[in-house]
Design a protein around this motif. Structure first.
Motif, PDB file in Angstrom:
ATOM      1  N   VAL A 168       4.099  85.502  42.837  1.00 43.62           N
ATOM      2  CA  VAL A 168       5.169  84.826  42.084  1.00 43.62           C
ATOM      3  C   VAL A 168       4.564  83.760  41.170  1.00 43.62           C
ATOM      4  O   VAL A 168       4.951  83.634  39.999  1.00 43.62           O
ATOM      5  N   CYS A 169       3.606  83.014  41.674  1.00 40.33           N
ATOM      6  CA  CYS A 169       2.974  81.969  40.859  1.00 40.33           C
ATOM      7  C   CYS A 169       2.215  82.554  39.677  1.00 40.33           C
ATOM      8  O   CYS A 169       2.234  81.992  38.579  1.00 40.33           O
ATOM      9  N   LYS A 170       1.556  83.689  39.874  1.00 44.35           N
ATOM     10  CA  LYS A 170       0.858  84.354  38.765  1.00 44.35           C
ATOM     11  C   LYS A 170       1.849  84.856  37.723  1.00 44.35           C
ATOM     12  O   LYS A 170       1.605  84.763  36.515  1.00 44.35           O
ATOM     13  N   GLU A 171       2.957  85.387  38.181  1.00 46.53           N
ATOM     14  CA  GLU A 171       4.006  85.856  37.261  1.00 46.53           C
ATOM     15  C   GLU A 171       4.570  84.681  36.469  1.00 46.53           C
ATOM     16  O   GLU A 171       4.787  84.775  35.259  1.00 46.53           O
ATOM     17  N   ALA A 172       4.813  83.575  37.140  1.00 51.89           N
ATOM     18  CA  ALA A 172       5.342  82.383  36.467  1.00 51.89           C
ATOM     19  C   ALA A 172       4.334  81.845  35.453  1.00 51.89           C
ATOM     20  O   ALA A 172       4.716  81.419  34.354  1.00 51.89           O
ATOM     21  N   LEU A 173       3.061  81.874  35.793  1.00 52.00           N
ATOM     22  CA  LEU A 173       2.025  81.401  34.877  1.00 52.00           C
ATOM     23  C   LEU A 173       2.006  82.262  33.611  1.00 52.00           C
ATOM     24  O   LEU A 173       1.878  81.734  32.501  1.00 52.00           O
ATOM     25  N   ALA A 174       2.164  83.556  33.768  1.00 49.10           N
ATOM     26  CA  ALA A 174       2.219  84.453  32.608  1.00 49.10           C
ATOM     27  C   ALA A 174       3.428  84.134  31.725  1.00 49.10           C
ATOM     28  O   ALA A 174       3.411  84.399  30.523  1.00 49.10           O
ATOM     29  N   ARG A 175       4.460  83.531  32.320  1.00 43.50           N
ATOM     30  CA  ARG A 175       5.668  83.173  31.577  1.00 43.50           C
ATOM     31  C   ARG A 175       5.648  81.716  31.096  1.00 43.50           C
ATOM     32  O   ARG A 175       6.592  81.254  30.488  1.00 43.50           O
ATOM     33  N   GLY A 176       4.578  80.973  31.446  1.00 39.77           N
ATOM     34  CA  GLY A 176       4.418  79.622  30.925  1.00 39.77           C
ATOM     35  C   GLY A 176       4.659  78.476  31.892  1.00 39.77           C
ATOM     36  O   GLY A 176       4.739  77.331  31.469  1.00 39.77           O
ATOM     37  N   ALA A 177       4.780  78.763  33.190  1.00 41.10           N
ATOM     38  CA  ALA A 177       5.015  77.693  34.170  1.00 41.10           C
ATOM     39  C   ALA A 177       3.920  77.708  35.231  1.00 41.10           C
ATOM     40  O   ALA A 177       3.551  78.761  35.749  1.00 41.10           O
ATOM     41  N   MET A 178       3.405  76.529  35.545  1.00 44.77           N
ATOM     42  CA  MET A 178       2.390  76.418  36.599  1.00 44.77           C
ATOM     43  C   MET A 178       3.071  75.986  37.893  1.00 44.77           C
ATOM     44  O   MET A 178       3.698  74.924  37.946  1.00 44.77           O
ATOM     45  N   LEU A 179       2.939  76.837  38.916  1.00 43.55           N
ATOM     46  CA  LEU A 179       3.508  76.556  40.225  1.00 43.55           C
ATOM     47  C   LEU A 179       2.375  76.567  41.242  1.00 43.55           C
ATOM     48  O   LEU A 179       1.292  77.080  40.970  1.00 43.55           O
ATOM     49  N   ARG A 180       2.639  76.048  42.420  1.00 44.14           N
ATOM     50  CA  ARG A 180       1.619  76.031  43.473  1.00 44.14           C
ATOM     51  C   ARG A 180       2.088  76.897  44.639  1.00 44.14           C
ATOM     52  O   ARG A 180       3.157  76.667  45.206  1.00 44.14           O
ATOM     53  N   PRO A 181       1.276  77.895  45.017  1.00 40.23           N
ATOM     54  CA  PRO A 181       1.651  78.720  46.167  1.00 40.23           C
ATOM     55  C   PRO A 181       1.154  78.114  47.474  1.00 40.23           C
ATOM     56  O   PRO A 181       0.043  77.610  47.560  1.00 40.23           O
ATOM     57  N   LEU A 182       1.998  78.124  48.486  1.00 39.49           N
ATOM     58  CA  LEU A 182       1.621  77.757  49.849  1.00 39.49           C
ATOM     59  C   LEU A 182       2.133  78.881  50.750  1.00 39.49           C
ATOM     60  O   LEU A 182       3.258  78.830  51.235  1.00 39.49           O
ATOM     61  N   VAL A 183       1.324  79.909  50.894  1.00 37.84           N
ATOM     62  CA  VAL A 183       1.657  81.136  51.617  1.00 37.84           C
ATOM     63  C   VAL A 183       2.934  81.732  51.009  1.00 37.84           C
ATOM     64  O   VAL A 183       2.886  82.216  49.893  1.00 37.84           O
ATOM     65  N   ASN A 184       4.077  81.676  51.703  1.00 34.40           N
ATOM     66  CA  ASN A 184       5.328  82.232  51.186  1.00 34.40           C
ATOM     67  C   ASN A 184       6.271  81.163  50.639  1.00 34.40           C
ATOM     68  O   ASN A 184       7.476  81.372  50.557  1.00 34.40           O
ATOM     69  N   THR A 185       5.716  80.036  50.282  1.00 31.82           N
ATOM     70  CA  THR A 185       6.497  78.959  49.662  1.00 31.82           C
ATOM     71  C   THR A 185       5.870  78.643  48.319  1.00 31.82           C
ATOM     72  O   THR A 185       4.653  78.587  48.193  1.00 31.82           O
ATOM     73  N   ILE A 186       6.705  78.491  47.310  1.00 34.73           N
ATOM     74  CA  ILE A 186       6.188  78.054  46.011  1.00 34.73           C
ATOM     75  C   ILE A 186       6.660  76.625  45.789  1.00 34.73           C
ATOM     76  O   ILE A 186       7.778  76.256  46.158  1.00 34.73           O
ATOM     77  N   VAL A 187       5.785  75.828  45.210  1.00 39.07           N
ATOM     78  CA  VAL A 187       6.064  74.411  45.017  1.00 39.07           C
ATOM     79  C   VAL A 187       6.149  74.125  43.523  1.00 39.07           C
ATOM     80  O   VAL A 187       5.270  74.512  42.749  1.00 39.07           O
ATOM     81  N   LEU A 188       7.222  73.449  43.130  1.00 37.10           N
ATOM     82  CA  LEU A 188       7.415  73.002  41.752  1.00 37.10           C
ATOM     83  C   LEU A 188       7.200  71.503  41.733  1.00 37.10           C
ATOM     84  O   LEU A 188       7.760  70.787  42.572  1.00 37.10           O
ATOM     85  N   MET A 189       6.394  71.028  40.793  1.00 40.43           N
ATOM     86  CA  MET A 189       6.136  69.593  40.673  1.00 40.43           C
ATOM     87  C   MET A 189       6.233  69.166  39.208  1.00 40.43           C
ATOM     88  O   MET A 189       5.216  68.868  38.574  1.00 40.43           O
ATOM     89  N   PRO A 190       7.442  69.156  38.668  1.00 37.09           N
ATOM     90  CA  PRO A 190       7.580  68.747  37.269  1.00 37.09           C
ATOM     91  C   PRO A 190       7.372  67.233  37.120  1.00 37.09           C
ATOM     92  O   PRO A 190       7.500  66.483  38.093  1.00 37.09           O
ATOM     93  N   THR A 191       7.058  66.825  35.925  1.00 39.13           N
ATOM     94  CA  THR A 191       6.898  65.400  35.663  1.00 39.13           C
ATOM     95  C   THR A 191       8.240  64.690  35.829  1.00 39.13           C
ATOM     96  O   THR A 191       9.300  65.294  35.684  1.00 39.13           O
ATOM     97  N   LEU A 192       8.192  63.416  36.124  1.00 37.27           N
ATOM     98  CA  LEU A 192       9.434  62.658  36.331  1.00 37.27           C
ATOM     99  C   LEU A 192      10.278  62.566  35.068  1.00 37.27           C
ATOM    100  O   LEU A 192      11.493  62.434  35.139  1.00 37.27           O
TER     101      LEU A 192
END
Length: 75
Positions: free
Chosen positions: A27-51
């Motif tokens: 999922v994180c690789k797919e999101a990166l191809a679409r322009g978003a950087m996410l962090r995978p933690l096994v079966n959890t994806i983490v979003l950390m947008p700027t404030l």
């Protein structure tokens, strides 16, 4: 600001995807191809947008996350 999305093969029975499928990473690789950087933690994806993220940018991020999850988990 951080949010986690737990990916479940069957949310009703709380069955996670098998570790070997690496769904979070895919999922994180797919999101990166679409322009978003996410962090995978096994079966959890983490979003950390700027404030200071705008509502428009947040909408775009969430659209990418939704589409990426849908693309990877479609059977």
């Amino acid at each position: 600001l951080a949010a986690g999305v737990e990916l479940m093969e069957n949310p009703d029975s709380h069955t996670p995807y098998p570790f070997e499928e690496k769904v979070g990473i895919r999922v994180c690789k797919e999101a990166l191809a679409r322009g978003a950087m996410l962090r995978p933690l096994v079966n959890t994806i983490v979003l950390m947008p700027t404030l200071q993220i705008t509502i428009s940018a947040l909408d775009t991020l969430l659209d990418i996350v939704y589409t990426s999850i849908e693309t990877v988990t479609k059977k």
